[in-house]
Each structure stands twice: as C-alpha cells, then as structure tokens.
Design a protein around this motif. Sequence first.
Motif, mmCIF file in Angstrom:
data_model
loop_
_atom_site.group_PDB
_atom_site.id
_atom_site.type_symbol
_atom_site.label_atom_id
_atom_site.label_comp_id
_atom_site.label_asym_id
_atom_site.label_seq_id
_atom_site.Cartn_x
_atom_site.Cartn_y
_atom_site.Cartn_z
ATOM 1 N N CYS A 387 0.855 -1.189 0.000
ATOM 2 C CA CYS A 387 0.000 0.000 0.000
ATOM 3 C C CYS A 387 0.889 1.237 0.000
ATOM 4 N N PRO A 388 0.640 2.173 -0.877
ATOM 5 C CA PRO A 388 1.522 3.336 -0.960
ATOM 6 C C PRO A 388 1.492 4.172 0.308
ATOM 7 N N LEU A 389 2.658 4.602 0.740
ATOM 8 C CA LEU A 389 2.740 5.580 1.821
ATOM 9 C C LEU A 389 2.265 6.922 1.291
ATOM 10 N N PRO A 390 1.711 7.819 2.137
ATOM 11 C CA PRO A 390 1.537 7.639 3.575
ATOM 12 C C PRO A 390 0.137 7.184 3.958
ATOM 13 N N SER A 391 -0.586 6.560 3.056
ATOM 14 C CA SER A 391 -1.950 6.147 3.369
ATOM 15 C C SER A 391 -1.955 5.071 4.441
ATOM 16 N N VAL A 392 -3.008 5.040 5.214
ATOM 17 C CA VAL A 392 -3.187 4.000 6.223
ATOM 18 C C VAL A 392 -4.016 2.886 5.606
ATOM 19 N N GLU A 393 -3.636 1.660 5.899
ATOM 20 C CA GLU A 393 -4.338 0.525 5.293
ATOM 21 C C GLU A 393 -5.811 0.533 5.666
#
Length: 399
Positions: A387-393
Amino acid sequence: MTRPWALILHYLAAGLARPAPRKVLLPPLTVEHFSAKCLDSTSAGFFLREQDPSKWIIMIDGGGLCIDALDCRKRAETDHGSSSQWPATWDPEAVPFSGGEASFANYSQVFVPYCSGDLWLGRDRERRLVIGELQMSGHLILDAVVEHLVNTTTLRTASSVVFAGSSAGGIGVFHHADWITTKLQAAGATLGADGVVVLPMAGLFFPMEWPVLWEEFRWGLEVPVDGFMASWCHLLEESFLHEGCVSAATAAGKPKRECQDVSKILPYIKAQVFMLQNQFDQYQVNHLGFCPVELCNSRTPPKTRAGEYLALLGQRSNETMKDALRQHPHWGLWAPSWFDHTNQLQRDVAARGDLQVSGRSFAEAFRSWQRGEVVQLLAGACDAGPCPLPSVEAVVMVV
C-alpha cells in the motif's frame, strides 16, 4: 505559582531535558579479554543514557554487511567499521526509542553501533588476511557490552529488559534471542518478572523460500537462491548462530550453516518476541532480489510482472510470520503492508509517524501485548501488493 523543580520534572517527563546518549568505549582490558573490536581493531563500545533503573532497552544497530575483502576494507574506513570517529554523544533523533512520546522514552537506553560488518555473528579474536587484515567480532562485542553494563549500571537489577535491533541488528537479535537472557543471568543480573523481550525490526532475512531473484522470476522461475545467507559466510569463522537451531541441525546430521537463515531458527526460539516487519521489505526486493527501483516500488501496478514479484514476497513473508505465530502463539506481531525497509518502522517506534495496523499504533499494540493481550496484527495488502505511503491501510487482517 509553579515551583522551579516542578517545571524541571515536567520537562524531564516530556523528554525535553534529557541529555543525549553519551559514548562509552569499552575499557582496554575488557576489549582485549573479549576481543571486542571493530573491523579495524579499534575498541567497540556503546552510547548510554541512564534513566529509569528498572527498565532498560538495548538496541543494536543495522547497516548491511561486507561480503569480500575489498568491501570490508572500505567499510573499515567508515563508522560502520571503526569507532575512531564516533561522536561524543549520539543524536537522540537517530534512534527510534528516544522521542518524548516513544514507547521507550523513559527507559535507560543503550545504543550499540554496528562496526563489525558481520550481522553481529562474528567471533574473530584476531585479524585475518581473507578479509583484508581485519576482524569480524560482532558476537564478542555483544558479549563484552552486556558484561560491562551489568557490572557498571543498574541493568544488574532491572525488572524489564528490551533487546532490540534493526535490519542487520534485527538478524543479530533473532540469533541472540535466547542467548541474551542466559548471558544476563550468567553475568549476575537478577531479572524481574518481566524478564527479556526481544524486538527485531525488519530482521526477517529471509522469509521461507526467499530470496527469488528478479531476473529469474521475470522469465517464469520462482526458485529461491539456496544458501544465500550462507554464501558470504565463508568470511566468518565459527560464527555465532542460534544455539537451538544448531543443536537440532547437528542432531539431524545437517550442516549448521542452514541456521544462518532466520526463517530456519524461528521454531527454536524460546524467548518472548514481538516482531516488527514490513511484509514488502524494500531491501529484500531492490538490493537482494535485484529488481530495479524504477520497476519495483510502492506504486508498481499489481498486474505487471514486477507487481507479481512484490506479491510473491508479501505472500512468503506472511506465510513465514503466520507459521512462527502458530508455533509461538504468545509472540506479538505488528506487520504493515507498505513498501519500506526500516525508515517507517523506526518512525513508528519513535512515535514520529501516524501509521497504524488495525487502527493501532505500534506503541498501543506493544503496550497491550506487554499487558498480556494477544496482539498479532498483519495489515491487509493492496491488490496483493504494498500500500503506498503515507496512506493508512483500509483493509486489515488479524492473524
């Protein structure tokens, strides 16, 4: 009106008035007795900040390894091979336990720089020609540091000890997971009820059936490179490996070099372990699997061959961690799904990041685990990949 001493206590509690960890080089007699020396034979040592006398964290540094004489000679000219240019104090921001909100901010803290190039496993007692008249003595450095601390600090009577390491240090921590308790007790420490907790960060080198080389994978082969960890270990003479794994290998008539691989030693570890591990470890993809960063990164399209390569690492990492938890149901796990090696993990341990797994920060998860809760958090992947940073899963699977 607030009294001055109350203000001082307030700032101490907030982590704003703590002195920086100070350099401690091991005494000459200790260095010679243990042969606790860096690659270039300068004295090994550590950085120390004494705080709560009952709680201690000992963290061993990471930084790759050297794989031939030329590589080791170059390394010996740096801080990763010599103590000659270590600063008098260590930047608190450079280690993940020093921030004011960090889980271990109030612990007495030991940071051991990595200057042996050997994953903390070497036991050289003198220089060797094969590595450029240098020596690899990582295990002996650990032996000396723990002995010295027990004899000179309140570590002797600590009720709680966290033994941590990142990357190469994470590998070293896994191998020394049971040794550390035995060593502390043999040195005279009277460990309290909490005992020793082992905290490896990005130390899973390697997951089962890994590494698979990118150039082979792209042409349809998924065969792991057998003996990858052991291939460079001809540089090490009688390196330290996890004792339980070595005993089992010997009893089965297998070579002990098989125990170089962390996935092989996991079943034999008796210590209490809380693992921090990125499912999609960037170092194992770009530097050891040799997939170019322009192909293999956090935004690699999942339906491409490179995306499938990342998915394979995630799958094998998860299988390895789940298998370890089945064998050790009381272990803890905090495993994000982003594409990184140690940078973000250390930010999260230091409470400088805001990423979570199953809605829980590392600090929250670790505290709950210390209280006896089962905490085994494995973040959901994004289309089977990182999952791409900076997103939260958004999707989370709890083991």
